[in-house]
Design a protein around this motif. Structure first.
Motif, PDB file in Angstrom:
ATOM      1  N   MET A 147       0.477  -1.432  -0.075  1.00  0.00           N
ATOM      2  CA  MET A 147      -0.231  -0.049   0.238  1.00  0.00           C
ATOM      3  C   MET A 147       0.842   0.630   0.021  1.00  0.00           C
ATOM      4  N   LYS A 148       0.228   2.374  -0.839  1.00  0.00           N
ATOM      5  CA  LYS A 148       1.289   3.157  -0.665  1.00  0.00           C
ATOM      6  C   LYS A 148       0.633   4.489   0.297  1.00  0.00           C
ATOM      7  N   ILE A 149       1.491   5.999   0.275  1.00  0.00           N
ATOM      8  CA  ILE A 149       1.520   6.809   1.263  1.00  0.00           C
ATOM      9  C   ILE A 149       1.472   7.714   0.594  1.00  0.00           C
ATOM     10  N   LEU A 150       1.112   9.100   0.807  1.00  0.00           N
ATOM     11  CA  LEU A 150       1.857  10.299  -0.286  1.00  0.00           C
ATOM     12  C   LEU A 150       1.912  11.318   0.626  1.00  0.00           C
ATOM     13  N   VAL A 151       2.997  11.507   1.175  1.00  0.00           N
ATOM     14  CA  VAL A 151       3.084  12.737   2.388  1.00  0.00           C
ATOM     15  C   VAL A 151       3.678  13.799   1.590  1.00  0.00           C
ATOM     16  N   VAL A 152       2.391  14.833   2.053  1.00  0.00           N
ATOM     17  CA  VAL A 152       3.219  16.594   1.587  1.00  0.00           C
ATOM     18  C   VAL A 152       3.267  17.380   2.855  1.00  0.00           C
ATOM     19  N   ASP A 153       4.243  17.811   2.856  1.00  0.00           N
ATOM     20  CA  ASP A 153       4.807  18.691   3.817  1.00  0.00           C
ATOM     21  C   ASP A 153       5.996  19.156   2.668  1.00  0.00           C
ATOM     22  N   ASP A 154       6.421  20.649   3.310  1.00  0.00           N
ATOM     23  CA  ASP A 154       7.479  20.832   3.221  1.00  0.00           C
ATOM     24  C   ASP A 154       7.888  21.268   4.074  1.00  0.00           C
ATOM     25  N   LYS A 155       8.323  20.941   5.212  1.00  0.00           N
ATOM     26  CA  LYS A 155       9.289  20.726   6.145  1.00  0.00           C
ATOM     27  C   LYS A 155      10.196  19.405   5.798  1.00  0.00           C
ATOM     28  N   THR A 156      10.905  18.774   5.017  1.00  0.00           N
ATOM     29  CA  THR A 156      11.012  18.045   5.513  1.00  0.00           C
ATOM     30  C   THR A 156      11.674  16.459   5.909  1.00  0.00           C
ATOM     31  N   THR A 157      12.359  17.334   7.174  1.00  0.00           N
ATOM     32  CA  THR A 157      12.419  16.766   8.512  1.00  0.00           C
ATOM     33  C   THR A 157      11.126  16.232   8.976  1.00  0.00           C
ATOM     34  N   LEU A 158       9.946  16.823   9.103  1.00  0.00           N
ATOM     35  CA  LEU A 158       8.872  16.262   9.207  1.00  0.00           C
ATOM     36  C   LEU A 158       8.163  14.520   8.672  1.00  0.00           C
ATOM     37  N   SER A 159       7.976  14.996   6.816  1.00  0.00           N
ATOM     38  CA  SER A 159       7.781  13.741   5.827  1.00  0.00           C
ATOM     39  C   SER A 159       9.228  12.816   6.147  1.00  0.00           C
ATOM     40  N   LYS A 160      10.189  13.110   6.547  1.00  0.00           N
ATOM     41  CA  LYS A 160      11.150  11.768   6.419  1.00  0.00           C
ATOM     42  C   LYS A 160      10.771  11.003   7.781  1.00  0.00           C
ATOM     43  N   MET A 161      10.502  11.814   9.025  1.00  0.00           N
ATOM     44  CA  MET A 161      10.079  11.133  10.140  1.00  0.00           C
ATOM     45  C   MET A 161       8.461  10.593   9.755  1.00  0.00           C
ATOM     46  N   VAL A 162       7.854  10.903   9.324  1.00  0.00           N
ATOM     47  CA  VAL A 162       6.804   9.973   9.317  1.00  0.00           C
ATOM     48  C   VAL A 162       7.160   9.514   8.122  1.00  0.00           C
ATOM     49  N   ALA A 163       7.366   9.010   6.620  1.00  0.00           N
ATOM     50  CA  ALA A 163       7.398   7.772   6.244  1.00  0.00           C
ATOM     51  C   ALA A 163       8.655   6.834   7.155  1.00  0.00           C
ATOM     52  N   LEU A 216      -8.248   4.422   8.155  1.00  0.00           N
ATOM     53  CA  LEU A 216      -8.566   4.538   7.281  1.00  0.00           C
ATOM     54  C   LEU A 216      -8.503   3.487   6.492  1.00  0.00           C
ATOM     55  N   LEU A 217      -7.334   3.109   5.735  1.00  0.00           N
ATOM     56  CA  LEU A 217      -6.780   1.988   5.431  1.00  0.00           C
ATOM     57  C   LEU A 217      -7.775   0.650   5.093  1.00  0.00           C
ATOM     58  N   VAL A 218      -8.293   0.588   5.778  1.00  0.00           N
ATOM     59  CA  VAL A 218      -9.062  -0.894   6.687  1.00  0.00           C
ATOM     60  C   VAL A 218     -10.466  -0.565   6.081  1.00  0.00           C
ATOM     61  N   ARG A 219     -10.909   0.927   6.185  1.00  0.00           N
ATOM     62  CA  ARG A 219     -12.626   1.378   5.893  1.00  0.00           C
ATOM     63  C   ARG A 219     -12.246   1.011   4.476  1.00  0.00           C
ATOM     64  N   PRO A 224      -2.325   6.720  -4.740  1.00  0.00           N
ATOM     65  CA  PRO A 224      -1.925   6.835  -3.354  1.00  0.00           C
ATOM     66  C   PRO A 224      -2.918   6.143  -2.267  1.00  0.00           C
ATOM     67  N   ASP A 225      -2.828   4.514  -1.587  1.00  0.00           N
ATOM     68  CA  ASP A 225      -3.862   4.826  -0.872  1.00  0.00           C
ATOM     69  C   ASP A 225      -4.896   5.122   0.073  1.00  0.00           C
ATOM     70  N   ASP A 233     -11.830   9.196  -3.692  1.00  0.00           N
ATOM     71  CA  ASP A 233     -12.072   8.312  -2.345  1.00  0.00           C
ATOM     72  C   ASP A 233     -10.767   7.539  -1.889  1.00  0.00           C
ATOM     73  N   ILE A 234      -9.534   8.972  -2.645  1.00  0.00           N
ATOM     74  CA  ILE A 234      -8.431   8.554  -1.847  1.00  0.00           C
ATOM     75  C   ILE A 234      -8.576   9.410  -0.323  1.00  0.00           C
ATOM     76  N   PRO A 235      -8.311   8.627   0.395  1.00  0.00           N
ATOM     77  CA  PRO A 235      -8.386   9.290   2.224  1.00  0.00           C
ATOM     78  C   PRO A 235      -7.361  10.356   2.399  1.00  0.00           C
ATOM     79  N   ILE A 236      -7.836  11.184   3.619  1.00  0.00           N
ATOM     80  CA  ILE A 236      -6.710  12.506   4.005  1.00  0.00           C
ATOM     81  C   ILE A 236      -6.372  12.415   5.280  1.00  0.00           C
ATOM     82  N   ILE A 237      -5.139  12.059   5.791  1.00  0.00           N
ATOM     83  CA  ILE A 237      -5.065  12.534   6.673  1.00  0.00           C
ATOM     84  C   ILE A 237      -4.561  14.165   6.562  1.00  0.00           C
TER      85      ILE A 237
END
Length: 122
Positions: free
Chosen positions: A1-17, A117-120, A45-46, A74-78
């Motif tokens: 499953m694929k998750i797209l992380v969108v954030d201009d602060k690379t430290t945060l997106s790297k931590m999430v990733a 969200l992915l299970v739903r 992405p999922d 239909d792509i869920p967004i957090i």
């Protein structure tokens, strides 16, 4: 499953990733424009995790465009945001976001919300 992380602060997106990357394939983009262009190139992405405050295209506009698009709606967004006020939360939810978390956040809580969200979706 694929998750797209969108954030201009690379430290945060790297931590999430890094945290979610143990269970999911992760893609990171610096702003909404980059993310939406990536989507329009045929990538689906999922799940999308986005910040709100970004240059070029903010999270509000990204949510709006994704949800107005017949193909991606239909792509869920957090939303992951420093903005802790109900006006922004309500705006995001009205635009179609599925969840809203405040930074700093507990990575384990994020993982649980992502999994729910992915299970739903399936």
């Amino acid at each position: 499953m694929k998750i797209l992380v969108v954030d201009d602060k690379t430290t945060l997106s790297k931590m999430v990733a890094q945290f979610l990357g143990q269970s999911f394939e992760m893609i990171t983009k610096k702003n909404g424009l980059e993310a939406f262009s990536w989507l329009q190139s045929g990538n689906v992405p999922d799940l999308i995790i986005t910040d709100l405050e970004m240059p070029e295209m903010d999270g509000f506009e990204l949510i709006k465009r994704v949800k107005q698009s017949g193909f991606f709606k239909d792509i869920p967004i957090i939303v992951l945001s420093c903005k802790d006020n109900s006006i922004d939360r309500v705006k995001c939810l009205k635009l179609g976001a599925d969840d809203y978390m405040i930074k700093p956040f507990n990575p384990e809580e994020l993982l649980i919300r992502v999994e729910k969200l992915l299970v739903r979706q399936n």
